[in-house]
Enzyme design. Structure first.
Site, PDB file in Angstrom:
ATOM      1  N   CYS A  61       0.738  -1.329   0.295  1.00  0.00           N
ATOM      2  CA  CYS A  61      -0.210   0.383   0.232  1.00  0.00           C
ATOM      3  C   CYS A  61       0.719   1.428   0.164  1.00  0.00           C
ATOM      4  CB  CYS A  61      -0.599  -0.201   1.093  1.00  0.00           C
ATOM      5  SG  CYS A  61      -1.831  -1.739   1.473  1.00  0.00           S
ATOM      6  N   ASP A  76       3.114   2.950   2.373  1.00  0.00           N
ATOM      7  CA  ASP A  76       3.354   2.508   4.038  1.00  0.00           C
ATOM      8  C   ASP A  76       3.675   1.668   4.705  1.00  0.00           C
ATOM      9  OD1 ASP A  76       3.589   5.909   3.407  1.00  0.00           O
ATOM     10  OD2 ASP A  76       1.617   5.900   3.353  1.00  0.00           O
ATOM     11  N   CYS A  97       5.964   8.169   2.939  1.00  0.00           N
ATOM     12  CA  CYS A  97       6.978   9.346   2.480  1.00  0.00           C
ATOM     13  C   CYS A  97       7.616  10.535   3.413  1.00  0.00           C
ATOM     14  CB  CYS A  97       5.309  10.068   2.021  1.00  0.00           C
ATOM     15  SG  CYS A  97       4.339  10.611   3.271  1.00  0.00           S
ATOM     16  N   CYS A 147      -1.240  10.093   7.045  1.00  0.00           N
ATOM     17  CA  CYS A 147       0.145   9.161   7.743  1.00  0.00           C
ATOM     18  C   CYS A 147      -0.007   9.755   9.210  1.00  0.00           C
ATOM     19  CB  CYS A 147       1.257  10.266   7.681  1.00  0.00           C
ATOM     20  SG  CYS A 147       0.944  10.035   5.510  1.00  0.00           S
TER      21      CYS A 147
END
Ligand code: FES
Length: 281
Positions: free
Chosen positions: A35, A37, A61, A105
């Site tokens: 995915c 992450d 990221c 995130c």
């Protein structure tokens, strides 16, 4: 290029607490490399039962790294109960904000913490039970409770926002109707209950209230100058009065009637009231 705050960039370039703990008290893993992450968070309690050591390993990221790093700084020194209260919004706020498309995130950080605490408390490595918490988004393996939590914690109102915050709905789109249904349900719950329409005053209630206001707000002012008034009648919204004492023959009685008597009755009883003198009707 994303518009990151200085704090995000600082935690991205100098991430705190990266690595592993050999014998952690709690460990949580969320996301998947497929995915894009993935985050593993682990902690060890100190002798006072507070989070003494916390480490993370992440693949993602800049905002995923910054969120994970920030989270480790936030939870250090907390009790388990304190750490349970951290929301993804707290993580984003700690960083001075995140672009909305990157809020997932911060959600991943909160979920990793939740999973690590769950692991500490139960020994289990998965937080979600399929039977009472169905998967809504199969592309990203996102359960209903996760979607409900991001909607509630961040006051989300659209599917697009939900996708930004937890990725659900961001691939094949088959789950979009289900996400919309969850949003609709939560919005319906949070709608204020309709306020029951106020019943109009009965004539008796109106007369009593007028008498009360005359006694409390009007008569003392008139009496200070040697005047007074008598309440003669109430006809619908028309209040009939007669001035007494010095007010009875006063050339400014019409001003007293409108700027004192009528104004007070409109303010404290009903804005539709009008006041006339007995001699004029
Ligand atoms: S099932 Fe949610 S995006 Fe595919």
């Amino acid at each position: 290029m994303w518009d990151y705050t200085d704090k995000v960039l600082d935690h991205f370039h100098n991430p705190r607490n990266v690595g592993k703990i050999e014998t952690p008290d709690g460990i949580g893993q969320v996301g998947a490399l497929a995915c894009g992450d993935a985050l593993t968070l682990m902690f060890k309690l100190d002798k006072d039962g507070r989070i003494g050591e916390v480490k993370f390993q992440t693949f993602g990221c800049a905002s995923a790294i910054a969120s994970s790093s920030a989270l480790t700084e936030m939870v250090k020194g907390m009790t388990i109960e304190e750490a349970k209260k951290i929301t993804n919004k707290d993580i984003a706020d700690f960083l001075g904000g995140l672009p909305e498309q990157k809020m997932h995130c911060s959600v991943m950080g909160r979920e990793a913490l939740e999973a690590a605490i769950h692991n500490y408390e139960t020994g289990e490595t998965t937080v979600y039970s399929i039977s009472d918490d169905p998967v809504i988004c199969h592309c990203f393996d996102i359960h209903e409770s996760e979607i409900v939590q991001v909607i509630r914690d961040n006051k989300l109102t659209t599917v697009e926002q939900v996708t930004n915050f937890c990725k659900a709905g961001g691939a094949c789109g088959n789950c979009i109707d289900d996400i919309q249904a969850i949003i609709d349900k939560i919005l319906a719950e949070s709608k204020p209950l309709p306020v029951p329409a106020e019943r109009p005053m009965t004539q008796i209630q109106k007369i009593k209230k007028i008498e009360e206001i005359v006694e409390r707000e009007i008569r003392p002012i008139l009496k200070r100058d040697g005047g007074d008034l008598e309440l003669i009648d109430v006809r619908g919204d028309q209040v009939v009065i007669a001035f007494r004492g010095i007010c009875a023959g006063c050339s400014s009685a019409h001003v007293t009637r409108s700027s004192l008597v009528e104004a007070k009755l409109r303010e404290f009883v009903l804005p539709t009231l009008s006041v006339v003198e007995e001699k004029d009707v």
